[in-house]
Scaffold this motif. Structure first.
Motif: not given
Length: 173
Positions: A107, A100, A129-130, A157, A103-104, A132-135, A4
């Motif tokens: 988290e 990203t 979008f969320f 998540k 959010v990373t 794709r980030l695993g939510y 990223p």
């Protein structure tokens, strides 16, 4: 898969308020057109009309800002170490990794502070979008906003525990 993008993150400062209000409005107006009609977008943007209230809202949470060479690229806010309350990226930088990165970081902070799960009420625009980030979607919502109804999806998540400073040696097999 490429790593990223790296963006400088810093805490919200009161002097950011006016620029973030503008970014908030531009993000809603330009990025959500396919999912919300004009009246809904105007109602949503009106949430930042009162600069003092908007500033107070950002200051009461852990709000991170991405600013490069004086230009604001995005911001995100973590409420009570368990909810992403706001995530807005300037339309020129949508899809460039700013969201990203924000959010990373939230988290990691939430996990370091002991949170096991992070939630977000994702707009219809941000839901993929969320995802794709695993939510994972939990429920659909319809919320009132200045005489309009806006739909969103509560997503959650499970966070990985923060790495401890001491790790046990791996066992032999």
């Amino acid at each position: 898969m490429t790593a990223p993008a790296q963006y400088p993150l810093r805490p919200f400062l009161l002097g950011d308020t006016m620029a973030l209000r503008e970014l908030f409005a531009q993000s809603i107006e330009e990025l959500t057109r396919e999912d919300y009609d004009e009246e809904q977008r105007l109602a949503w943007v009106s949430a930042a009309e009162d600069a003092q209230a908007f500033s107070r809202r950002l200051a009461e949470m852990l709000t991170l800002v991405v600013q490069v060479e004086g230009e604001y690229l995005g911001f995100a806010a973590l409420q009570d170490n368990k909810t992403i309350d706001m995530l807005y990226v300037h339309p020129y930088y949508a899809g460039e990794g700013v969201g990203t990165a924000l959010v990373t970081a939230l988290e990691k902070i939430a996990a370091a502070r002991g949170s096991e799960v992070l939630s977000v009420d994702a707009s219809d625009t941000a839901e993929s979008f969320f995802g794709r980030l695993g939510y994972e979607p939990v429920r659909r919502n319809t919320v009132p906003c200045d005489e309009q109804w806006l739909s969103n999806t509560t997503m959650m998540k499970r966070l990985k525990p923060a790495a401890s400073s001491t790790t046990a040696p791996a066992g032999r097999q």
